[in-house]
Design an enzyme around this catalytic site. Structure first.
Site, short mmCIF file in Angstrom:
data_model
loop_
_atom_site.label_atom_id
_atom_site.label_comp_id
_atom_site.label_asym_id
_atom_site.label_seq_id
_atom_site.Cartn_x
_atom_site.Cartn_y
_atom_site.Cartn_z
N ASN A 1 0.82 -1.21 0.00
CA ASN A 1 0.00 0.00 0.00
C ASN A 1 0.85 1.26 0.00
O ASN A 1 1.91 1.31 0.62
CB ASN A 1 -0.94 0.00 1.21
N HIS B 1 5.77 -0.90 -2.94
CA HIS B 1 5.32 -0.13 -4.11
C HIS B 1 5.40 1.38 -3.89
O HIS B 1 4.78 2.14 -4.63
CB HIS B 1 3.90 -0.56 -4.50
N CYS C 1 15.69 21.78 -9.75
CA CYS C 1 16.13 21.88 -11.15
C CYS C 1 15.00 22.23 -12.12
O CYS C 1 15.25 22.42 -13.31
CB CYS C 1 16.82 20.59 -11.58
N ASP D 1 -0.63 4.27 0.85
CA ASP D 1 -1.47 5.28 1.51
C ASP D 1 -0.92 5.85 2.82
O ASP D 1 -1.43 6.85 3.32
CB ASP D 1 -2.88 4.71 1.74
N CYS E 1 10.24 20.30 -9.92
CA CYS E 1 11.33 20.14 -8.95
C CYS E 1 11.81 21.52 -8.48
O CYS E 1 12.17 22.36 -9.30
CB CYS E 1 12.48 19.38 -9.60
N CYS F 1 12.19 13.72 -8.24
CA CYS F 1 12.44 14.39 -9.50
C CYS F 1 12.74 13.36 -10.59
O CYS F 1 13.36 12.33 -10.34
CB CYS F 1 13.62 15.35 -9.35
N GLY G 1 -5.53 -8.98 2.85
CA GLY G 1 -6.18 -8.04 1.94
C GLY G 1 -5.45 -7.81 0.64
O GLY G 1 -5.45 -6.69 0.12
N THR G 2 -4.86 -8.86 0.08
CA THR G 2 -4.26 -8.72 -1.25
C THR G 2 -4.78 -9.81 -2.17
O THR G 2 -4.98 -10.95 -1.74
CB THR G 2 -2.72 -8.73 -1.21
N SER G 3 -4.99 -9.44 -3.45
CA SER G 3 -5.49 -10.42 -4.42
C SER G 3 -4.40 -11.39 -4.85
O SER G 3 -4.68 -12.36 -5.54
CB SER G 3 -6.07 -9.69 -5.64
C1 BJW Z 1 -10.35 -7.32 1.74
C2 BJW Z 1 -11.23 -6.37 2.24
C3 BJW Z 1 -11.29 -6.30 3.63
C4 BJW Z 1 -11.35 -6.22 0.16
N1 BJW Z 1 -10.55 -7.12 4.36
N2 BJW Z 1 -9.62 -8.13 2.50
C5 BJW Z 1 5.17 -12.50 -13.32
C6 BJW Z 1 4.07 -12.93 -14.04
C7 BJW Z 1 3.27 -12.01 -14.74
C8 BJW Z 1 3.55 -10.65 -14.71
C9 BJW Z 1 4.62 -10.23 -13.98
C10 BJW Z 1 5.42 -11.15 -13.31
N3 BJW Z 1 6.42 -10.45 -12.69
C11 BJW Z 1 6.21 -9.13 -12.92
C12 BJW Z 1 5.15 -8.97 -13.74
C13 BJW Z 1 4.58 -7.67 -14.24
C14 BJW Z 1 3.76 -6.95 -13.20
C15 BJW Z 1 2.66 -7.84 -12.65
O1 BJW Z 1 2.76 -8.43 -11.59
N4 BJW Z 1 1.55 -7.91 -13.36
C16 BJW Z 1 0.41 -8.72 -12.91
C17 BJW Z 1 -0.83 -7.85 -12.81
C18 BJW Z 1 0.25 -9.91 -13.82
N5 BJW Z 1 4.62 -6.48 -12.12
C19 BJW Z 1 5.33 -5.39 -12.24
O2 BJW Z 1 5.31 -4.70 -13.24
C20 BJW Z 1 6.20 -5.01 -11.04
N6 BJW Z 1 7.50 -4.74 -11.50
C21 BJW Z 1 8.37 -5.72 -11.81
O3 BJW Z 1 8.15 -6.88 -11.54
O4 BJW Z 1 9.53 -5.28 -12.41
C22 BJW Z 1 10.29 -6.24 -13.15
C23 BJW Z 1 9.50 -6.65 -14.40
C24 BJW Z 1 8.95 -5.69 -15.23
C25 BJW Z 1 8.16 -6.07 -16.33
C26 BJW Z 1 7.93 -7.43 -16.58
C27 BJW Z 1 8.50 -8.39 -15.74
C28 BJW Z 1 9.28 -7.99 -14.64
C29 BJW Z 1 5.71 -3.71 -10.41
C30 BJW Z 1 4.36 -3.81 -9.83
C31 BJW Z 1 3.93 -2.44 -9.29
C32 BJW Z 1 2.48 -2.47 -8.89
N7 BJW Z 1 1.98 -1.16 -8.77
C33 BJW Z 1 0.60 -0.96 -8.35
C34 BJW Z 1 0.20 0.49 -8.61
C35 BJW Z 1 0.84 1.47 -7.65
C36 BJW Z 1 0.51 2.86 -8.04
C37 BJW Z 1 -0.93 3.23 -7.80
O5 BJW Z 1 -1.50 2.94 -6.75
O6 BJW Z 1 -1.49 3.89 -8.67
O7 BJW Z 1 0.47 -1.33 -6.98
S1 BJW Z 1 -0.55 -2.02 -9.14
C38 BJW Z 1 -1.62 -2.22 -7.78
O8 BJW Z 1 -1.66 -3.63 -7.47
C39 BJW Z 1 -0.91 -1.52 -6.60
C40 BJW Z 1 -1.05 -2.57 -5.52
O9 BJW Z 1 -0.05 -2.38 -4.53
C41 BJW Z 1 -0.94 -3.87 -6.26
C42 BJW Z 1 -1.52 -5.05 -5.53
O10 BJW Z 1 -2.90 -4.93 -5.38
P1 BJW Z 1 -3.60 -5.46 -4.06
O11 BJW Z 1 -3.10 -4.72 -2.88
O12 BJW Z 1 -3.52 -6.93 -4.02
O13 BJW Z 1 -5.12 -4.97 -4.28
P2 BJW Z 1 -6.32 -5.67 -5.10
O14 BJW Z 1 -7.34 -4.63 -5.35
O15 BJW Z 1 -5.82 -6.42 -6.24
O16 BJW Z 1 -6.91 -6.74 -4.06
C43 BJW Z 1 -7.58 -6.34 -2.88
C44 BJW Z 1 -7.90 -7.59 -2.09
O17 BJW Z 1 -8.45 -7.22 -0.85
C45 BJW Z 1 -8.94 -8.50 -2.78
O18 BJW Z 1 -8.45 -9.83 -2.77
C46 BJW Z 1 -10.18 -8.37 -1.91
O19 BJW Z 1 -10.94 -9.56 -1.83
C47 BJW Z 1 -9.59 -8.03 -0.58
N8 BJW Z 1 -10.43 -7.23 0.30
N9 BJW Z 1 -11.83 -5.72 1.13
C48 BJW Z 1 -9.76 -8.03 3.72
N10 BJW Z 1 -12.16 -5.40 4.21
ZN ZN Z 2 15.23 17.98 -10.06
#
Ligand code: BJW
Ligand code: ZN
Length: 235
Positions: A91, A108, A140, A93, A137, A116, A177-179
């Protein structure tokens, strides 16, 4: 209370009870309204930095109003009570910090930090709304960006390494709380499993991780985590 080594991974679901939308689940989730590839990638920022910043400025306004819920507060209690406890969050936040956790690995990034795109300027900026979009920035004059990890960008290697070590050495991993679809974060609990530890998952529904978890506790984590911890600390 027994004292196992505990590593925790949190995702957007832990902040849902504080009024912050998740990314993927349900009608009010973020990616149901916006396309991530248009807003949360380096390509989107290069194409239209103002649009990307408007999106983040709007989310900062929502997050600024949010308060930690009972799940965040329980994790702060756990950090204070357990000698070997690591909190890793996806998160951005800042609610874990607001709840009182001090040792946090931000996989993340952090929406309250800006950096910058040209020089090494990086600072906290909590103003909401920001006075100028896109912000520049002060050193710069180049574009600032939120200090968060977009799709296709690599995570900070030191942070990822520390997170991996924590999950490798943990007797117990809590995944809250992560998918479990975004990598490399989704792989962390598998290090615990590989080294013989247990994984407990807290979520509203089953996920791709559930078949590998020792226990899946379904329900809102702001209810299930405090109840689990109350019971755990008595054993
Ligand atoms: C509750 C609840 C309650 C509800 N109580 N629970 C291997 C395979 C395939 C792809 C890749 C791979 N390795 C890397 C990749 C590419 C990509 C990736 O993973 N893609 C997938 C989608 C397939 N990863 C990347 O690009 C990462 N970088 C990387 O690996 O670099 C090297 C590389 C590059 C390119 C290719 C290969 C390697 C970087 C990932 C950065 C993620 N950034 C984000 C956005 C941040 C900015 C923003 O906020 O705008 O981060 S994406 C978004 O998803 C955010 C989150 O941190 C992240 C995870 O989401 P999260 O937290 O799981 O939320 P939800 O909504 O998905 O789930 C919520 C859950 O809560 C649900 O299950 C509900 O049921 C539950 N819930 N209420 C308990 N009350
Ligand atoms: Zn700068």
């Amino acid at each position: 209370m027994n004292r196992p080594k505990i590593a925790v991974l949190t995702g957007a679901g832990v902040s849902k009870g504080s009024g912050i939308p998740t990314y993927r689940d349900g009608a009010d989730s973020l990616w149901n309204h916006y396309h991530p590839q248009e807003l949360a990638t380096p390509e989107a920022f290069a194409r239209d930095p103002k649009l990307v910043w408007e999106f983040y400025d709007w989310r900062r306004q929502n997050m600024a109003k949010a308060r930690p819920n009972a799940a965040h507060l329980t994790l702060a209690e756990m950090e204070a009570a357990l000698p070997d406890f690591t909190l890793v969050t996806q998160n951005i936040d800042g609610l874990h910090r607001a709840a009182g956790n001090r040792n946090i690995l931000y996989l993340h990034g952090d929406i309250w930090l800006v950096r910058c795109t040209e020089c090494d300027y990086r600072d906290e900026d909590r103003r909401v709304p920001l006075p100028e979009l896109p912000p520049r920035c002060p050193r710069c004059g180049a574009l600032l960006r939120p200090d968060i990890v977009w799709f296709g960008e690599t995570l900070n290697p030191q942070t990822l390494y520390e997170a991996e070590q924590a999950f490798r050495s943990a007797d117990l991993a809590l995944v809250i709380g992560t998918s479990s679809v975004v990598y490399p974060a989704a792989y962390l609990p598998f290090y615990t499993i590989e080294t013989g530890g247990r994984v407990i998952e807290f979520n509203m529904e089953r996920t791709a991780l559930s078949p590998y978890a020792s226990e899946v506790i379904l329900g809102p984590s702001e209810k299930t985590l405090p109840a689990w911890w109350k019971n755990f600390r008595q054993t």
